[in-house]
Scaffold this active site. Structure first.
Site, PDB file in Angstrom:
ATOM      1  N   LYS A  17     -37.346  32.917 -47.512  1.00  0.00           N
ATOM      2  CA  LYS A  17     -37.291  33.463 -48.877  1.00  0.00           C
ATOM      3  C   LYS A  17     -36.141  32.868 -49.672  1.00  0.00           C
ATOM      4  O   LYS A  17     -36.297  32.530 -50.843  1.00  0.00           O
ATOM      5  CB  LYS A  17     -37.145  34.986 -48.830  1.00  0.00           C
ATOM      6  N   ARG A  93     -38.202  47.302 -50.799  1.00  0.00           N
ATOM      7  CA  ARG A  93     -38.513  47.283 -49.368  1.00  0.00           C
ATOM      8  C   ARG A  93     -39.482  48.393 -48.974  1.00  0.00           C
ATOM      9  O   ARG A  93     -40.034  48.365 -47.877  1.00  0.00           O
ATOM     10  CB  ARG A  93     -37.232  47.414 -48.543  1.00  0.00           C
ATOM     11  N   ARG A 130     -30.175  30.533 -35.356  1.00  0.00           N
ATOM     12  CA  ARG A 130     -29.215  30.618 -36.461  1.00  0.00           C
ATOM     13  C   ARG A 130     -27.800  30.819 -35.930  1.00  0.00           C
ATOM     14  O   ARG A 130     -27.561  31.593 -35.015  1.00  0.00           O
ATOM     15  CB  ARG A 130     -29.584  31.767 -37.393  1.00  0.00           C
ATOM     16  N   ARG A 162     -24.547  35.434 -34.291  1.00  0.00           N
ATOM     17  CA  ARG A 162     -24.339  36.843 -34.603  1.00  0.00           C
ATOM     18  C   ARG A 162     -24.869  37.714 -33.477  1.00  0.00           C
ATOM     19  O   ARG A 162     -25.875  37.397 -32.842  1.00  0.00           O
ATOM     20  CB  ARG A 162     -25.065  37.203 -35.908  1.00  0.00           C
ATOM     21  N   ARG A 173     -35.732  44.547 -35.838  1.00  0.00           N
ATOM     22  CA  ARG A 173     -35.698  44.450 -37.299  1.00  0.00           C
ATOM     23  C   ARG A 173     -37.078  44.099 -37.855  1.00  0.00           C
ATOM     24  O   ARG A 173     -37.486  44.618 -38.896  1.00  0.00           O
ATOM     25  CB  ARG A 173     -34.669  43.397 -37.744  1.00  0.00           C
TER      26      ARG A 173
END
Length: 210
Positions: A17, A93, A130, A162, A173
């Site tokens: 996105k 959302r 990532r 992370r 998630r």
């Protein structure tokens, strides 16, 4: 000059996105409005809603709809967004947020809602690779040729993964996103917005516009 646009981008985390929003923002000459960015900006600027959000965040809570909707309303009313439009990323959302956004945008309705549909397994792979600079937050992508210890090209900080970017955390998630967003997609489709176009972005990625 090309005409502006009022557009929402939906999609799972890791769907790309951010990349598409930047491209669309440059093309239409409108601001890319990320809810994460405007939330942090409101807290930094010390607005009334920003202070309220900051208190919630300091306490380890989640910023509620009433505060988030107010912050979005404030941002969309600024001249750059009010005059030419915007690319809205990360909001709404939920259906409740979409209904509130509909009230906010009633004087200047949305032009388009786009859902970037990227297969779950590809998203998990992308996010698992990532990496982020511990100091400045710059993003990197891990590869098989990377050394065990990498240094940020911008600030010299350590590049790390992370803690919430493990496959298990990512899937949690994504489960939450799917639960919240499936009704949201149906909400926009039901408002006379049957899919008007579907384009293949990659062999495994499609985008649907309403």
């Amino acid at each position: 000059m090309i005409q502006g646009v009022r557009l929402i981008i939906l999609g799972r985390q890791g769907a790309g996105k951010g990349t598409q929003c930047v491209r669309l923002s440059n093309h239409y000459v409108v601001p890319h409005i990320s809810t994460g960015d405007i939330l942090r900006a409101a807290v930094k600027e010390g607005t009334e809603l920003g202070r309220m959000a900051g208190e919630v965040m300091k306490a380890g809570g989640l910023v509620g709809d009433d505060i988030m909707i107010g912050i979005v309303d404030e941002r969309l009313s600024r001249p750059d967004a009010a005059r030419r439009g915007y690319i809205l990323d990360g909001f709404p959302r939920t259906v409740a947020q979409a209904e509130a956004l509909g009230e906010i945008t009633q004087p200047r309705p949305l032009d388009l809602v786009v859902d970037l549909d990227v297969p779950r397994e590809l998203v998990v792979e992308r996010i698992s690779r990532r990496r982020v600079c511990r100091d400045c937050g710059s993003n990197y992508t891990a590869s098989s040729s990377d050394s065990a210890h990498r240094i940020c090209e911008r600030c010299g900080g350590d590049i790390v993964q992370r803690e919430d970017d493990t496959p298990e955390a990512i899937n949690q998630r994504l489960d939450l996103y799917d639960t919240q967003t499936a009704p949201l997609i149906a909400y926009y489709s039901a408002r006379g917005c049957s899919p008007s176009s579907t384009a293949s972005a990659t062999p495994t990625t499609s985008s649907t516009a309403w």
